[in-house]
Design an enzyme around this catalytic site. Structure first.
Site, PDB file in Angstrom:
ATOM      1  CB  SER A   1    -119.641  22.607  90.483  1.00  0.00           C
ATOM      2  OG  SER A   1    -120.494  23.471  91.194  1.00  0.00           O
TER       3      SER A   1
ATOM      4  CG  HIS B   1    -118.856  24.781  95.550  1.00  0.00           C
ATOM      5  ND1 HIS B   1    -119.781  23.771  95.656  1.00  0.00           N
ATOM      6  CD2 HIS B   1    -118.802  25.103  94.235  1.00  0.00           C
ATOM      7  CE1 HIS B   1    -120.246  23.483  94.451  1.00  0.00           C
ATOM      8  NE2 HIS B   1    -119.666  24.282  93.574  1.00  0.00           N
TER       9      HIS B   1
END
Length: 322
Positions: free
Chosen positions: A92, A195
């Protein structure tokens, strides 16, 4: 082959940078980086409370700065670091750290980008009440079907039966009441459904910022969260960093790629531990080290001495990237 990885949000803990500030130059570097980061990095890494550093707009710049400052402590010379490192990857927000390590952009650009990323994602999270929950175990197909049934997204696939479901709080409550057979659910303390489509406003904001950043092609194999692919274009890395905000993180595929590339040792930058645990379970036989404090530097250097030196790409790598 030596691999350097950088953790994502949630790895931070109060005061985790305090031991690093005992090294010469670290405090000064963090003070210089505080301007592009948009916050006092020294305070955030040493004195800030758990609640303060849980804030997405604080956590993300702090994590990238921590990764870069501990990488510099391990490798004072960036050119030498890239010669010794066979690949980099991040989870991430850790992908921004990895991109900087690969030479896609400098620390100033990385911190400017992550500042806006953190702020954009924090703002997007206020539009709808959303969240995330770890789904541990269960048959993968059954888990996927159950998430789809409740309108949730598999925002992270961390391998080894670890999926992170994301969506509205209503959807997550429905999943809690009707979980996949054989799976355990753990609510995550995050500000929103990262996300996923809920982060679309953040993508727009970062897309507007991207043209102002100067990027170069990676000088080290850069393994992407999107699909585990090795990306050899700086422009493509930046584009993926922008879209990643609303796309799932496929850390499972990243680990598969690292194994295929021949990784023999992995060092996780501070605040380390999360990715090391996943790698131990999924890449058997690969040496791992969590670089948590300066006390770990000697062990890390010993790993570099034994496994470093495969940092230059060969023609076959270029074919693999196509």
């Amino acid at each position: 082959m030596l691999v350097i990885v950088a953790p994502g949000q949630g790895a931070q803990s109060p005061g985790f940078l305090s031991p690093w500030l005992e090294l010469d130059g670290v405090a000064d570097r963090l003070r210089r980086w505080s301007e592009p980061a948009g916050l006092d990095l020294v305070h955030a890494g040493t004195e800030a409370s758990a609640e303060e550093i849980k804030d997405t707009a604080v956590a993300q710049p702090l994590l990238v700065a921590a990764g870069l400052v501990t990488a510099r402590a391990l490798f004072p010379d960036e050119d030498v670091a890239r010669k010794l490192t066979g690949a980099v990857a991040g989870h991430s927000v850790g992908e921004i750290t990895a991109a900087a390590l690969a030479g896609v952009f400098g620390a100033h650009e990385a911190l400017t980008f992550v500042r806006e990323r953190g702020r954009a994602m924090a703002e997007a999270a206020t539009v709808t009440e959303t969240g995330m929950a770890a789904v541990l175990g269960g048959d993968p197909e059954v888990v996927a079907a159950k998430l789809a049934e409740h309108g949730l997204t598999a925002a992270n696939n961390n391998g080894g039966g670890q999926i992170v479901a994301a969506g509205t709080l209503v959807q997550l409550e429905a999943l809690k009441a009707d979980p996949p057979a054989g799976a355990k659910l753990i609510a995550l303390k995050v500000a929103g459904a990262f996300h996923t489509e809920h982060m679309a406003p953040g993508v727009e904001r970062l897309a507007a910022l991207a043209p102002s950043l100067e990027v170069a092609d990676p000088q080290v194999r850069y393994v992407s969260n999107k699909d585990g692919g090795v990306v050899d274009s700086g422009a493509e890395v930046l584009g993926r960093l922008v879209s990643q905000v609303s796309n799932p993180v496929r850390w499972d595929l990243c680990m598969e790629t690292l194994g295929r590339l021949g990784a023999t040792a992995v060092i996780e930058l501070s605040p380390a531990g999360t990715l090391t645990g996943l790698l131990k379970r999924n890449l058997k036989g690969v040496a791992t080290l969590a670089l948590k404090t300066p006390a770990d530097l000697d062990k890390a250097r010993a790993l570099i001495e034994e496994h470093g030196g495969q940092g230059r790409q060969d023609p076959q790598d270029q074919e693999d990237q196509a």
